[in-house]
Scaffold this motif. Structure first.
Motif, PDB file in Angstrom:
ATOM      1  N   GLY A 103      -7.093  22.355  12.666  1.00 32.88           N
ATOM      2  CA  GLY A 103      -6.030  22.705  11.732  1.00 32.88           C
ATOM      3  C   GLY A 103      -4.862  21.739  11.708  1.00 32.88           C
ATOM      4  N   GLY A 104      -4.980  20.601  12.386  1.00 35.71           N
ATOM      5  CA  GLY A 104      -3.896  19.630  12.401  1.00 35.71           C
ATOM      6  C   GLY A 104      -4.064  18.551  11.358  1.00 35.71           C
ATOM      7  N   GLY A 105      -3.159  17.587  11.361  1.00 41.28           N
ATOM      8  CA  GLY A 105      -3.273  16.428  10.475  1.00 41.28           C
ATOM      9  C   GLY A 105      -3.349  16.810   9.009  1.00 41.28           C
ATOM     10  N   ALA A 106      -4.344  16.237   8.306  1.00 36.00           N
ATOM     11  CA  ALA A 106      -4.469  16.434   6.864  1.00 36.00           C
ATOM     12  C   ALA A 106      -4.866  17.866   6.493  1.00 36.00           C
ATOM     13  CB  ALA A 106      -5.491  15.446   6.302  1.00 36.00           C
ATOM     14  N   ALA A 107      -5.324  18.653   7.467  1.00 38.72           N
ATOM     15  CA  ALA A 107      -5.689  20.040   7.174  1.00 38.72           C
ATOM     16  C   ALA A 107      -4.457  20.932   7.039  1.00 38.72           C
ATOM     17  CB  ALA A 107      -6.605  20.589   8.274  1.00 38.72           C
ATOM     18  N   LEU A 108      -3.383  20.603   7.744  1.00 39.58           N
ATOM     19  CA  LEU A 108      -2.279  21.545   7.879  1.00 39.58           C
ATOM     20  C   LEU A 108      -1.492  21.832   6.602  1.00 39.58           C
ATOM     21  CD1 LEU A 108      -0.216  22.281  10.931  1.00 39.58           C
ATOM     22  CD2 LEU A 108       0.979  22.112   8.749  1.00 39.58           C
ATOM     23  N   PRO A 109      -1.220  20.848   5.719  1.00 44.44           N
ATOM     24  CA  PRO A 109      -0.434  21.183   4.526  1.00 44.44           C
ATOM     25  C   PRO A 109      -1.041  22.269   3.639  1.00 44.44           C
ATOM     26  CG  PRO A 109      -0.419  18.819   4.861  1.00 44.44           C
ATOM     27  CD  PRO A 109      -1.422  19.387   5.831  1.00 44.44           C
ATOM     28  N   TYR A 110      -2.333  22.578   3.825  1.00 43.87           N
ATOM     29  CA  TYR A 110      -2.923  23.693   3.077  1.00 43.87           C
ATOM     30  C   TYR A 110      -2.195  24.992   3.408  1.00 43.87           C
ATOM     31  CZ  TYR A 110      -6.329  26.875   1.056  1.00 43.87           C
ATOM     32  OH  TYR A 110      -6.926  27.851   0.288  1.00 43.87           O
ATOM     33  N   LYS A 111      -1.712  25.111   4.636  1.00 40.28           N
ATOM     34  CA  LYS A 111      -0.949  26.290   5.056  1.00 40.28           C
ATOM     35  C   LYS A 111       0.518  26.064   4.681  1.00 40.28           C
ATOM     36  CE  LYS A 111      -4.365  28.474   7.208  1.00 40.28           C
ATOM     37  NZ  LYS A 111      -4.902  29.764   6.742  1.00 40.28           N
ATOM     38  N   ARG A 112       0.860  26.450   3.471  1.00 40.55           N
ATOM     39  CA  ARG A 112       2.163  26.092   2.892  1.00 40.55           C
ATOM     40  C   ARG A 112       3.344  26.608   3.700  1.00 40.55           C
ATOM     41  NH1 ARG A 112      -0.561  27.689  -2.635  1.00 40.55           N
ATOM     42  NH2 ARG A 112      -0.139  29.767  -1.812  1.00 40.55           N
ATOM     43  N   ARG A 113       3.286  27.860   4.147  1.00 43.33           N
ATOM     44  CA  ARG A 113       4.427  28.432   4.874  1.00 43.33           C
ATOM     45  C   ARG A 113       4.572  27.782   6.246  1.00 43.33           C
ATOM     46  NH1 ARG A 113       4.284  34.684   5.228  1.00 43.33           N
ATOM     47  NH2 ARG A 113       6.146  34.246   6.469  1.00 43.33           N
ATOM     48  N   LEU A 114       3.461  27.521   6.904  1.00 40.69           N
ATOM     49  CA  LEU A 114       3.526  26.846   8.203  1.00 40.69           C
ATOM     50  C   LEU A 114       4.090  25.439   8.037  1.00 40.69           C
ATOM     51  CD1 LEU A 114       2.943  26.643  11.230  1.00 40.69           C
ATOM     52  CD2 LEU A 114       0.578  26.009  10.657  1.00 40.69           C
ATOM     53  N   PHE A 115       3.611  24.730   7.024  1.00 36.65           N
ATOM     54  CA  PHE A 115       4.112  23.382   6.752  1.00 36.65           C
ATOM     55  C   PHE A 115       5.619  23.415   6.500  1.00 36.65           C
ATOM     56  CE2 PHE A 115       4.943  19.950   3.585  1.00 36.65           C
ATOM     57  CZ  PHE A 115       4.619  18.852   4.377  1.00 36.65           C
ATOM     58  N   ALA A 116       6.072  24.359   5.687  1.00 36.36           N
ATOM     59  CA  ALA A 116       7.503  24.490   5.404  1.00 36.36           C
ATOM     60  C   ALA A 116       8.288  24.786   6.677  1.00 36.36           C
ATOM     61  CB  ALA A 116       7.735  25.594   4.370  1.00 36.36           C
ATOM     62  N   ASN A 117       7.750  25.665   7.513  1.00 37.14           N
ATOM     63  CA  ASN A 117       8.440  26.022   8.762  1.00 37.14           C
ATOM     64  C   ASN A 117       8.595  24.810   9.678  1.00 37.14           C
ATOM     65  OD1 ASN A 117       8.572  28.652   7.862  1.00 37.14           O
ATOM     66  ND2 ASN A 117       6.861  29.388   9.107  1.00 37.14           N
ATOM     67  N   ILE A 118       7.569  23.968   9.729  1.00 34.65           N
ATOM     68  CA  ILE A 118       7.627  22.791  10.606  1.00 34.65           C
ATOM     69  C   ILE A 118       8.633  21.779  10.080  1.00 34.65           C
ATOM     70  CG2 ILE A 118       6.342  20.845  11.557  1.00 34.65           C
ATOM     71  CD1 ILE A 118       3.842  22.622  11.542  1.00 34.65           C
ATOM     72  N   ILE A 119       8.575  21.473   8.783  1.00 28.73           N
ATOM     73  CA  ILE A 119       9.517  20.507   8.207  1.00 28.73           C
ATOM     74  C   ILE A 119      10.945  21.012   8.394  1.00 28.73           C
ATOM     75  CG2 ILE A 119      10.304  19.352   6.118  1.00 28.73           C
ATOM     76  CD1 ILE A 119       7.656  18.260   7.118  1.00 28.73           C
ATOM     77  N   SER A 120      11.168  22.280   8.105  1.00 28.81           N
ATOM     78  CA  SER A 120      12.494  22.872   8.251  1.00 28.81           C
ATOM     79  C   SER A 120      12.991  22.767   9.692  1.00 28.81           C
ATOM     80  CB  SER A 120      12.457  24.339   7.811  1.00 28.81           C
ATOM     81  OG  SER A 120      13.686  24.974   8.069  1.00 28.81           O
ATOM     82  N   ALA A 121      12.112  23.067  10.651  1.00 34.09           N
ATOM     83  CA  ALA A 121      12.491  23.011  12.071  1.00 34.09           C
ATOM     84  C   ALA A 121      12.861  21.601  12.492  1.00 34.09           C
ATOM     85  CB  ALA A 121      11.344  23.537  12.931  1.00 34.09           C
ATOM     86  N   CYS A 122      12.108  20.620  12.007  1.00 32.71           N
ATOM     87  CA  CYS A 122      12.386  19.218  12.353  1.00 32.71           C
ATOM     88  C   CYS A 122      13.704  18.751  11.740  1.00 32.71           C
ATOM     89  CB  CYS A 122      11.251  18.320  11.870  1.00 32.71           C
ATOM     90  SG  CYS A 122       9.705  18.525  12.771  1.00 32.71           S
ATOM     91  N   VAL A 123      13.906  19.077  10.467  1.00 33.11           N
ATOM     92  CA  VAL A 123      15.136  18.667   9.780  1.00 33.11           C
ATOM     93  C   VAL A 123      16.354  19.279  10.461  1.00 33.11           C
ATOM     94  CG1 VAL A 123      16.433  18.882   7.614  1.00 33.11           C
ATOM     95  CG2 VAL A 123      14.017  18.231   7.565  1.00 33.11           C
ATOM     96  N   GLU A 124      16.251  20.564  10.795  1.00 32.83           N
ATOM     97  CA  GLU A 124      17.370  21.252  11.447  1.00 32.83           C
ATOM     98  C   GLU A 124      17.671  20.639  12.816  1.00 32.83           C
ATOM     99  OE1 GLU A 124      18.555  25.756  13.004  1.00 32.83           O
ATOM    100  OE2 GLU A 124      16.873  25.492  11.616  1.00 32.83           O
ATOM    101  N   ALA A 125      16.631  20.314  13.571  1.00 35.76           N
ATOM    102  CA  ALA A 125      16.824  19.745  14.906  1.00 35.76           C
ATOM    103  C   ALA A 125      17.402  18.337  14.853  1.00 35.76           C
ATOM    104  CB  ALA A 125      15.497  19.731  15.667  1.00 35.76           C
ATOM    105  N   ALA A 126      17.064  17.589  13.789  1.00 37.73           N
ATOM    106  CA  ALA A 126      17.518  16.204  13.669  1.00 37.73           C
ATOM    107  C   ALA A 126      18.893  16.082  13.028  1.00 37.73           C
ATOM    108  CB  ALA A 126      16.503  15.407  12.846  1.00 37.73           C
ATOM    109  N   ALA A 127      19.321  17.121  12.316  1.00 32.46           N
ATOM    110  CA  ALA A 127      20.549  17.056  11.521  1.00 32.46           C
ATOM    111  C   ALA A 127      21.805  16.703  12.307  1.00 32.46           C
ATOM    112  CB  ALA A 127      20.742  18.368  10.763  1.00 32.46           C
ATOM    113  N   PRO A 128      22.034  17.284  13.511  1.00 32.73           N
ATOM    114  CA  PRO A 128      23.283  16.972  14.225  1.00 32.73           C
ATOM    115  C   PRO A 128      23.471  15.488  14.517  1.00 32.73           C
ATOM    116  CG  PRO A 128      22.222  18.895  15.191  1.00 32.73           C
ATOM    117  CD  PRO A 128      21.243  18.313  14.217  1.00 32.73           C
ATOM    118  N   ALA A 129      22.378  14.750  14.658  1.00 32.87           N
ATOM    119  CA  ALA A 129      22.463  13.318  14.943  1.00 32.87           C
ATOM    120  C   ALA A 129      22.360  12.473  13.677  1.00 32.87           C
ATOM    121  CB  ALA A 129      21.367  12.919  15.934  1.00 32.87           C
ATOM    122  N   GLY A 130      22.203  13.128  12.532  1.00 36.16           N
ATOM    123  CA  GLY A 130      22.079  12.385  11.276  1.00 36.16           C
ATOM    124  C   GLY A 130      20.793  11.610  11.156  1.00 36.16           C
TER     125      GLY A 130
END
Length: 379
Positions: free
Chosen positions: A119-146
């Motif tokens: 379910g990793g790599g190119a398979a994962l974007p099929y799971k739209r909510r999981l993909f959104a959750n991961i991108i959101s989590a990464c963006v939020e974690a990276a935001a304080p450092a710009g």
């Protein structure tokens, strides 16, 4: 060419990339030595080998060694692989908190069977909510450092399951700074031709952040043609630079509207090869460096008049002294061959993508796939 050159400069978050070219992360290739070699030829964004989030969190020694950047490398770009929003978030917090990178790219394009079947790599974007959750989590974690977060993905799993438009829109909505599309499906792997029309469709769907194109950019002319045909904001170069780090100089010239430099003769290629060896030794020590260098030999000598016995010896080289002795046997005046302009690197055959049981049942299931987190970085 005028239309291409009239485009505004590529911006990835706060970073302006004057030559709109990105070196794709390639396992076992884009280490600090190869990136430095490429950077010596031209400007762009140079991404390190894939780093797994789990390995960052666990402080895996091999992964920490791979997370090496040259002093002059800026911005420092790292590609991160993961399938769990919490693990990805934790890894990003470590990376930005300790100042280990300036840009994080997330990997959703890996077509390798051992990755997709979990379910990793190119398979994962099929799971739209999981993909959104991961991108959101990464963006939020990276935001304080710009630190900007980007996403690289494929057209989809196969011709029946395209995910790229959803992936692009979701990444844009969740705060990604840019997206890149490798214009093949996971089922195609690296076979056949990339279909750049999908890059154009993604560019129409994603309107507020840069869209980069990837797939079959083997020459500077290819890059200009992709930008002209697909309307993308830049190109991502992978296999095209294997054994050809000077391609980035050609790309810089092309995007600046200058004459593209002529390909190097065999003597100049030998000098580049020797430089590559020195940089690898500096990073990994002589033993590992020479073993690593061997896989590059066929790419460097592609199309050149190098006899089979000499090629065999280059492919088994074990020291700098031996490399120098072999280089001395080359015809240094041999011109750059037309045959070296085509595809290089892995191609292989298309094949069925094996997915976890029931993976296609519910694209909105946010569950984290079991066993897809990996400790091993680099692909």
């Amino acid at each position: 060419m005028t239309a291409t050159l009239s485009k505004p400069a590529l911006k990835i978050g706060p970073y302006q990339v004057d030559t709109p070219v990105v070196l794709a992360p390639m396992a076992g290739i884009t280490n600090v030595a190869f990136r430095r070699l490429c950077r010596e030829y031209g400007a762009g964004l140079y991404v390190c080998e894939m780093i797994t989030a789990r390995a960052v969190v666990e402080r895996h020694p091999g992964t920490l060694h791979m997370m090496t950047f040259d002093e002059q490398e800026h911005p420092r770009s790292m590609q991160l692989y993961g399938v769990d929003p919490k693990t990805m978030s934790e890894a990003v917090k470590i990376i930005v908190g300790e100042g280990l990178a300036d840009h994080i790219d997330t990997n959703w394009g890996c077509p390798v069977a051992k990755v997709c079947r979990k379910g990793g790599g190119a398979a994962l974007p099929y799971k739209r909510r999981l993909f959104a959750n991961i991108i959101s989590a990464c963006v939020e974690a990276a935001a304080p450092a710009g630190v900007p977060v980007t996403a690289k993905f494929r057209i989809g799993i196969d011709d029946e399951h395209h995910t790229y438009l959803d992936a692009g829109r979701i990444a844009e909505a969740e705060g990604a700074a840019a997206v890149s599309l490798h214009a093949r499906t996971a089922a195609q792997r690296y076979s056949g031709q990339a279909d750049w029309s999908y890059i154009a469709k993604l560019k129409e769907a994603v309107t507020t952040i840069p869209v980069l194109g990837n797939g079959d950019v083997f020459t500077a002319d290819d890059a200009l043609r992709m930008v002209a045909e697909a309307g993308c904001d830049g190109v991502v170069v992978g296999r095209g630079c294997l054994g050809r780090p000077w391609l980035f100089g050609e790309l810089e010239a092309a995007f600046a509207g200058r004459e593209i430099p002529k390909g190097p003769n065999l003597g100049e290629v030998a000098r580049v090869l020797r430089r590559h060896a020195e940089l690898l030794v500096e990073h990994d020590g002589p033993g590992k460096a020479m073993r690593d260098l061997r896989k590059h030999m066929a790419w460097y000598f592609m199309g050149f008049p190098v006899g089979s016995e000499l090629r065999r010896r280059f492919a088994m080289v074990s020291s700098l002294a031996e490399l120098d002795e072999l280089i001395g046997q080359l015809d240094h005046e041999a011109p750059f061959p037309d045959a070296a302009e085509g595809p290089r690197g892995r191609q292989g055959s298309p094949g069925k993508v094996t997915l976890p049981h029931g993976w296609l049942d519910d694209p909105d299931d946010p569950s984290v796939p079991a066993g897809a987190d990996m400790m091993h970085s680099g692909g």
